[in-house]
Motif scaffolding. Structure first.
Motif, mmCIF file in Angstrom:
data_model
loop_
_atom_site.group_PDB
_atom_site.id
_atom_site.type_symbol
_atom_site.label_atom_id
_atom_site.label_comp_id
_atom_site.label_asym_id
_atom_site.label_seq_id
_atom_site.Cartn_x
_atom_site.Cartn_y
_atom_site.Cartn_z
ATOM 1 N N SER A 1 10.872 -5.977 15.724
ATOM 2 C CA SER A 1 10.868 -4.866 14.764
ATOM 3 C C SER A 1 9.954 -5.179 13.583
ATOM 4 N N ALA A 2 9.992 -6.418 13.111
ATOM 5 C CA ALA A 2 9.107 -6.808 11.999
ATOM 6 C C ALA A 2 7.651 -6.731 12.413
ATOM 7 N N ARG A 3 7.332 -7.204 13.619
ATOM 8 C CA ARG A 3 5.947 -7.165 14.102
ATOM 9 C C ARG A 3 5.466 -5.730 14.260
ATOM 10 N N CYS A 4 6.338 -4.846 14.719
ATOM 11 C CA CYS A 4 5.967 -3.440 14.850
ATOM 12 C C CYS A 4 5.657 -2.840 13.477
ATOM 13 N N LEU A 5 6.495 -3.155 12.495
ATOM 14 C CA LEU A 5 6.279 -2.660 11.128
ATOM 15 C C LEU A 5 5.003 -3.235 10.521
ATOM 16 N N VAL A 6 4.696 -4.486 10.859
ATOM 17 C CA VAL A 6 3.435 -5.107 10.406
ATOM 18 C C VAL A 6 2.255 -4.256 10.887
ATOM 19 N N GLN A 7 2.304 -3.857 12.154
ATOM 20 C CA GLN A 7 1.220 -3.045 12.725
ATOM 21 C C GLN A 7 1.155 -1.661 12.086
ATOM 22 N N LEU A 8 2.303 -1.063 11.828
ATOM 23 C CA LEU A 8 2.329 0.276 11.224
ATOM 24 C C LEU A 8 1.756 0.269 9.807
ATOM 25 N N ALA A 9 1.876 -0.877 9.131
ATOM 26 C CA ALA A 9 1.391 -0.989 7.744
ATOM 27 C C ALA A 9 -0.027 -1.563 7.656
ATOM 28 N N PHE A 10 -0.593 -1.934 8.797
ATOM 29 C CA PHE A 10 -1.893 -2.598 8.795
ATOM 30 C C PHE A 10 -3.032 -1.675 8.340
ATOM 31 N N GLY A 11 -3.656 -2.023 7.212
ATOM 32 C CA GLY A 11 -4.857 -1.326 6.738
ATOM 33 C C GLY A 11 -4.728 0.169 6.564
ATOM 34 N N ASN A 12 -3.533 0.665 6.303
ATOM 35 C CA ASN A 12 -3.339 2.109 6.237
ATOM 36 C C ASN A 12 -2.569 2.498 4.973
ATOM 37 N N GLU A 13 -3.294 3.028 4.011
ATOM 38 C CA GLU A 13 -2.676 3.398 2.736
ATOM 39 C C GLU A 13 -1.613 4.480 2.906
ATOM 40 N N ARG B 1 -2.431 7.076 15.001
ATOM 41 C CA ARG B 1 -1.264 6.608 15.751
ATOM 42 C C ARG B 1 -0.214 6.018 14.803
ATOM 43 N N GLN B 2 -0.662 5.195 13.879
ATOM 44 C CA GLN B 2 0.259 4.596 12.903
ATOM 45 C C GLN B 2 1.020 5.681 12.149
ATOM 46 N N LEU B 3 0.276 6.675 11.690
ATOM 47 C CA LEU B 3 0.876 7.739 10.884
ATOM 48 C C LEU B 3 1.863 8.569 11.705
ATOM 49 N N ALA B 4 1.511 8.862 12.950
ATOM 50 C CA ALA B 4 2.398 9.656 13.815
ATOM 51 C C ALA B 4 3.730 8.941 14.024
ATOM 52 N N ILE B 5 3.670 7.633 14.232
ATOM 53 C CA ILE B 5 4.897 6.855 14.474
ATOM 54 C C ILE B 5 5.745 6.763 13.207
ATOM 55 N N VAL B 6 5.089 6.574 12.075
ATOM 56 C CA VAL B 6 5.825 6.508 10.805
ATOM 57 C C VAL B 6 6.462 7.859 10.486
ATOM 58 N N LYS B 7 5.730 8.947 10.735
ATOM 59 C CA LYS B 7 6.266 10.286 10.465
ATOM 60 C C LYS B 7 7.406 10.659 11.413
ATOM 61 N N ALA B 8 7.473 9.939 12.538
ATOM 62 C CA ALA B 8 8.574 10.162 13.486
ATOM 63 C C ALA B 8 9.819 9.356 13.083
ATOM 64 N N HIS B 9 9.765 8.758 11.893
ATOM 65 C CA HIS B 9 10.895 8.021 11.302
ATOM 66 C C HIS B 9 11.210 6.692 11.996
ATOM 67 N N LYS C 1 5.671 10.177 24.193
ATOM 68 C CA LYS C 1 5.903 8.742 24.404
ATOM 69 C C LYS C 1 6.518 8.108 23.159
ATOM 70 N N VAL C 2 6.019 8.513 22.002
ATOM 71 C CA VAL C 2 6.565 7.996 20.740
ATOM 72 C C VAL C 2 8.023 8.397 20.603
ATOM 73 N N GLU C 3 8.320 9.664 20.851
ATOM 74 C CA GLU C 3 9.694 10.160 20.718
ATOM 75 C C GLU C 3 10.650 9.414 21.653
ATOM 76 N N ALA C 4 10.170 9.095 22.853
ATOM 77 C CA ALA C 4 11.003 8.374 23.818
ATOM 78 C C ALA C 4 11.359 6.986 23.298
ATOM 79 N N GLN C 5 10.408 6.346 22.636
ATOM 80 C CA GLN C 5 10.657 5.003 22.107
ATOM 81 C C GLN C 5 11.477 5.043 20.815
ATOM 82 N N ILE C 6 11.378 6.138 20.075
ATOM 83 C CA ILE C 6 12.240 6.320 18.889
ATOM 84 C C ILE C 6 13.700 6.363 19.341
#
Length: 208
Positions: free
Chosen positions: A84-96, A56-64, A18-23
């Motif tokens: 796109s900004a809101r999506c990036l906000v979520q990917l960066a939320f509370g995740n070092e 989930r955050q990490l998988a999406i970020v690692k998928a570039h 599903k992630v790859e399809a949205q990438i």
């Protein structure tokens, strides 16, 4: 800081598909396709279980995903910039871990350009861009020098003094200023900008 353990959760092959399809959706096609892809990635990065969400955050970020989302922030229309900004906000939320990877992209620069743009950028896009920079700086001190280099804090300072800027945007700005106090370089920069005198009336008004 919120320490996460993304490796503790194994995501299904179906989820990765599903992630790859949205990438694919955010990496090409038209604005509508990009917007739907960004929204779906945003939703795919959310979970009520914190460990699951971190994975989930990490998988999406690692998928570039960030590379394509940053491109949308720079070149897309208003809806594309916001999603796109809101999506990036979520990917960066509370995740070092995701923030460490995203710090190596042009994320801070792209978001800062949206905040600094005085014409044609809507308040909700500015708010999302500020939230993105805030999440990155809250979870990765290495981002602080990059934020300072963009000179976005000067614009944030002016924005906080403005009487025409909506409260939601100001709140995002105040959060970023607070996040910058976590590092010595951040505190030094804020002192030079006299950010304290900017925050005092906001705190007194008790609106943020």
């Amino acid at each position: 800081y919120l320490h996460t353990m993304p490796d503790a959760v194994e995501l299904s092959a179906d989820y990765h598909a599903k992630v790859e399809a949205q990438i694919v959706a955010v990496s090409g096609g038209n604005d509508k396709m990009n917007q739907e892809g960004a929204y779906q990635l945003w939703m795919l990065a959310v979970s009520t279980d914190r460990q699951e969400e971190a994975a989930r955050q990490l998988a999406i970020v690692k998928a570039h995903a960030p590379k394509h989302l940053i491109n949308m922030m720079k070149k897309g229309d208003e809806e594309s910039k916001w999603r796109s900004a809101r999506c990036l906000v979520q990917l960066a939320f509370g995740n070092e871990e995701t923030c460490k990877i995203m710090a190596g992209t042009k994320c801070v620069v792209a978001a800062s350009e949206l905040v600094k743009n005085l014409e044609g950028i809507t308040d909700r896009v500015k708010e999302a861009a500020l939230q993105l920079i805030n999440n990155l700086t809250s979870n990765n001190l290495e981002c602080h020098k990059a934020v300072i280099a963009t000179e976005v804090l000067t614009h944030v300072n002016s924005l906080l003094r403005s009487i025409t800027i909506p409260e939601s945007v100001k709140r995002a700005g105040v959060s970023l200023v607070y996040a910058m106090t976590f590092s010595e370089v951040g505190r030094t920069e804020l002192m030079e900008l006299d950010a304290v005198s900017t925050l005092v009336p906001i705190m007194r008004s008790n609106k943020t």
